[in-house]
Design a protein around this motif. Structure first.
Motif, PDB file in Angstrom:
ATOM      1  N   ILE A  69      43.688  14.439  51.739  1.00 46.17           N
ATOM      2  CA  ILE A  69      44.220  13.572  50.686  1.00 46.17           C
ATOM      3  C   ILE A  69      44.040  14.211  49.312  1.00 46.17           C
ATOM      4  O   ILE A  69      44.972  14.252  48.497  1.00 46.17           O
ATOM      5  CB  ILE A  69      43.577  12.182  50.765  1.00 46.17           C
ATOM      6  CG1 ILE A  69      44.101  11.470  52.007  1.00 46.17           C
ATOM      7  CG2 ILE A  69      43.874  11.371  49.514  1.00 46.17           C
ATOM      8  CD1 ILE A  69      43.411  10.177  52.322  1.00 46.17           C
ATOM      9  N   PHE A  70      42.863  14.734  49.037  1.00 47.60           N
ATOM     10  CA  PHE A  70      42.647  15.353  47.726  1.00 47.60           C
ATOM     11  C   PHE A  70      43.384  16.679  47.583  1.00 47.60           C
ATOM     12  O   PHE A  70      43.787  17.052  46.484  1.00 47.60           O
ATOM     13  CB  PHE A  70      41.146  15.524  47.449  1.00 47.60           C
ATOM     14  CG  PHE A  70      40.516  14.255  46.973  1.00 47.60           C
ATOM     15  CD1 PHE A  70      40.731  13.800  45.689  1.00 47.60           C
ATOM     16  CD2 PHE A  70      39.737  13.499  47.819  1.00 47.60           C
ATOM     17  CE1 PHE A  70      40.160  12.626  45.243  1.00 47.60           C
ATOM     18  CE2 PHE A  70      39.156  12.315  47.389  1.00 47.60           C
ATOM     19  CZ  PHE A  70      39.372  11.870  46.103  1.00 47.60           C
ATOM     20  N   ALA A  71      43.579  17.409  48.674  1.00 46.75           N
ATOM     21  CA  ALA A  71      44.388  18.629  48.599  1.00 46.75           C
ATOM     22  C   ALA A  71      45.842  18.296  48.315  1.00 46.75           C
ATOM     23  O   ALA A  71      46.513  19.018  47.558  1.00 46.75           O
ATOM     24  CB  ALA A  71      44.262  19.421  49.899  1.00 46.75           C
ATOM     25  N   LEU A  72      46.344  17.207  48.884  1.00 46.77           N
ATOM     26  CA  LEU A  72      47.715  16.788  48.606  1.00 46.77           C
ATOM     27  C   LEU A  72      47.870  16.388  47.142  1.00 46.77           C
ATOM     28  O   LEU A  72      48.834  16.791  46.479  1.00 46.77           O
ATOM     29  CB  LEU A  72      48.115  15.632  49.525  1.00 46.77           C
ATOM     30  CG  LEU A  72      49.538  15.119  49.412  1.00 46.77           C
ATOM     31  CD1 LEU A  72      50.526  16.221  49.760  1.00 46.77           C
ATOM     32  CD2 LEU A  72      49.748  13.931  50.326  1.00 46.77           C
ATOM     33  N   GLY A  75      47.717  19.535  45.061  1.00 45.97           N
ATOM     34  CA  GLY A  75      48.945  20.312  45.189  1.00 45.97           C
ATOM     35  C   GLY A  75      50.076  19.762  44.340  1.00 45.97           C
ATOM     36  O   GLY A  75      50.806  20.504  43.685  1.00 45.97           O
ATOM     37  N   VAL A  76      50.221  18.450  44.326  1.00 44.47           N
ATOM     38  CA  VAL A  76      51.291  17.830  43.534  1.00 44.47           C
ATOM     39  C   VAL A  76      51.004  17.964  42.041  1.00 44.47           C
ATOM     40  O   VAL A  76      51.886  18.333  41.253  1.00 44.47           O
ATOM     41  CB  VAL A  76      51.464  16.351  43.948  1.00 44.47           C
ATOM     42  CG1 VAL A  76      52.390  15.623  43.001  1.00 44.47           C
ATOM     43  CG2 VAL A  76      51.988  16.266  45.361  1.00 44.47           C
ATOM     44  N   VAL A  77      49.768  17.690  41.630  1.00 41.93           N
ATOM     45  CA  VAL A  77      49.417  17.811  40.207  1.00 41.93           C
ATOM     46  C   VAL A  77      49.471  19.274  39.770  1.00 41.93           C
ATOM     47  O   VAL A  77      49.910  19.578  38.652  1.00 41.93           O
ATOM     48  CB  VAL A  77      48.029  17.180  39.943  1.00 41.93           C
ATOM     49  CG1 VAL A  77      47.557  17.447  38.532  1.00 41.93           C
ATOM     50  CG2 VAL A  77      48.088  15.686  40.191  1.00 41.93           C
ATOM     51  N   GLY A  78      49.056  20.190  40.626  1.00 47.82           N
ATOM     52  CA  GLY A  78      49.124  21.610  40.297  1.00 47.82           C
ATOM     53  C   GLY A  78      50.552  22.106  40.159  1.00 47.82           C
ATOM     54  O   GLY A  78      50.855  22.922  39.281  1.00 47.82           O
ATOM     55  N   SER A  79      51.448  21.615  41.006  1.00 47.31           N
ATOM     56  CA  SER A  79      52.860  21.979  40.863  1.00 47.31           C
ATOM     57  C   SER A  79      53.428  21.463  39.551  1.00 47.31           C
ATOM     58  O   SER A  79      54.180  22.171  38.861  1.00 47.31           O
ATOM     59  CB  SER A  79      53.668  21.423  42.038  1.00 47.31           C
ATOM     60  OG  SER A  79      53.236  21.992  43.240  1.00 47.31           O
ATOM     61  N   ALA A  80      53.069  20.240  39.194  1.00 47.55           N
ATOM     62  CA  ALA A  80      53.528  19.686  37.915  1.00 47.55           C
ATOM     63  C   ALA A  80      52.945  20.461  36.743  1.00 47.55           C
ATOM     64  O   ALA A  80      53.629  20.684  35.725  1.00 47.55           O
ATOM     65  CB  ALA A  80      53.150  18.213  37.820  1.00 47.55           C
ATOM     66  N   ALA A  81      51.697  20.897  36.855  1.00 44.21           N
ATOM     67  CA  ALA A  81      51.087  21.690  35.790  1.00 44.21           C
ATOM     68  C   ALA A  81      51.756  23.053  35.662  1.00 44.21           C
ATOM     69  O   ALA A  81      51.936  23.564  34.547  1.00 44.21           O
ATOM     70  CB  ALA A  81      49.591  21.863  36.050  1.00 44.21           C
ATOM     71  N   ALA A  82      52.142  23.644  36.780  1.00 44.97           N
ATOM     72  CA  ALA A  82      52.848  24.928  36.724  1.00 44.97           C
ATOM     73  C   ALA A  82      54.220  24.762  36.086  1.00 44.97           C
ATOM     74  O   ALA A  82      54.663  25.619  35.307  1.00 44.97           O
ATOM     75  CB  ALA A  82      52.980  25.518  38.125  1.00 44.97           C
ATOM     76  N   VAL A 106      43.479  19.495  34.369  1.00 42.33           N
ATOM     77  CA  VAL A 106      43.391  18.422  35.368  1.00 42.33           C
ATOM     78  C   VAL A 106      43.664  18.969  36.765  1.00 42.33           C
ATOM     79  O   VAL A 106      42.961  18.637  37.728  1.00 42.33           O
ATOM     80  CB  VAL A 106      44.353  17.270  35.000  1.00 42.33           C
ATOM     81  CG1 VAL A 106      44.467  16.266  36.133  1.00 42.33           C
ATOM     82  CG2 VAL A 106      43.908  16.584  33.724  1.00 42.33           C
ATOM     83  N   ALA A 107      44.670  19.822  36.901  1.00 46.68           N
ATOM     84  CA  ALA A 107      44.972  20.424  38.207  1.00 46.68           C
ATOM     85  C   ALA A 107      43.813  21.296  38.683  1.00 46.68           C
ATOM     86  O   ALA A 107      43.480  21.295  39.876  1.00 46.68           O
ATOM     87  CB  ALA A 107      46.251  21.247  38.122  1.00 46.68           C
ATOM     88  N   TRP A 108      43.196  22.023  37.767  1.00 45.26           N
ATOM     89  CA  TRP A 108      42.054  22.860  38.134  1.00 45.26           C
ATOM     90  C   TRP A 108      40.886  22.003  38.611  1.00 45.26           C
ATOM     91  O   TRP A 108      40.227  22.323  39.602  1.00 45.26           O
ATOM     92  CB  TRP A 108      41.661  23.717  36.935  1.00 45.26           C
ATOM     93  CG  TRP A 108      40.497  24.605  37.167  1.00 45.26           C
ATOM     94  CD1 TRP A 108      40.431  25.694  37.989  1.00 45.26           C
ATOM     95  CD2 TRP A 108      39.200  24.479  36.576  1.00 45.26           C
ATOM     96  NE1 TRP A 108      39.170  26.248  37.928  1.00 45.26           N
ATOM     97  CE2 TRP A 108      38.404  25.532  37.074  1.00 45.26           C
ATOM     98  CE3 TRP A 108      38.647  23.596  35.667  1.00 45.26           C
ATOM     99  CZ2 TRP A 108      37.083  25.699  36.689  1.00 45.26           C
ATOM    100  CZ3 TRP A 108      37.327  23.772  35.290  1.00 45.26           C
ATOM    101  CH2 TRP A 108      36.563  24.815  35.800  1.00 45.26           C
ATOM    102  N   ALA A 109      40.634  20.879  37.926  1.00 41.68           N
ATOM    103  CA  ALA A 109      39.537  19.996  38.322  1.00 41.68           C
ATOM    104  C   ALA A 109      39.795  19.381  39.702  1.00 41.68           C
ATOM    105  O   ALA A 109      38.873  19.296  40.534  1.00 41.68           O
ATOM    106  CB  ALA A 109      39.356  18.896  37.279  1.00 41.68           C
ATOM    107  N   LEU A 110      41.026  18.974  39.975  1.00 45.71           N
ATOM    108  CA  LEU A 110      41.338  18.422  41.291  1.00 45.71           C
ATOM    109  C   LEU A 110      41.251  19.488  42.377  1.00 45.71           C
ATOM    110  O   LEU A 110      40.840  19.200  43.513  1.00 45.71           O
ATOM    111  CB  LEU A 110      42.730  17.795  41.276  1.00 45.71           C
ATOM    112  CG  LEU A 110      42.844  16.463  40.540  1.00 45.71           C
ATOM    113  CD1 LEU A 110      44.292  16.074  40.382  1.00 45.71           C
ATOM    114  CD2 LEU A 110      42.061  15.388  41.268  1.00 45.71           C
TER     115      LEU A 110
END
Length: 135
Positions: A69-72, A75-82, A106-110
């Motif tokens: 769940i946290f990887a998902l 992944g979504v927040v990291g894609s948005a950050a990219a 935020v993506a790095w923290a998650l």
């Protein structure tokens, strides 16, 4: 403008980052789909197991559900950050830097949170029979 030479390097790193987060989101989405398909179904004649968890995964151990769940989410927040970083490279001014940097943090923290849960999954001893090879 200062720092124009860093744009190609930053673009390459952002593209690799976007690919990595898309792969993480795809794998964790697949694992979540498997868990939903193979999960415990409560019917009128069925009782809850003794150690029932709402985050139950038929693969892995007790930490797998939280990890997926946290990887998902990461992944979504990291894609948005990219994507925000790519927009910053296109604009390349100090006004777009704050949104790209804050979403990246935020993506790095998650991602660190998901990595901590992955470490917890490795430390736990109880494994599914499919993962250990014994049946």
């Amino acid at each position: 403008m200062a720092g124009e030479g860093a744009k190609p390097i930053a673009s390459l790193l952002l593209f690799l980052n976007l690919c990595m987060y898309a792969i993480v989101a795809a794998i964790s989405g697949w694992a979540l789909n498997v868990a939903i398909d193979r999960g415990f179904t409560i019917g009128p004649s069925l009782a809850l197991p003794a150690h029932f968890s709402p985050v139950f995964f038929p693969i892995g151990n007790a930490a797998t559900g939280f990890l997926v769940i946290f990887a998902l989410i990461a992944g979504v927040v990291g894609s948005a950050a990219a994507i925000a970083g790519i927009q910053h490279i296109r604009a390349w001014n100090r006004l777009s830097l704050a949104s790209a940097a804050s979403s990246g943090i935020v993506a790095w923290a998650l991602t660190l949170l998901a990595m901590g849960l992955a470490c917890k999954e490795i430390v736990l001893d109880g494994r599914n029979a499919r993962l250990t090879g014994s049946r």
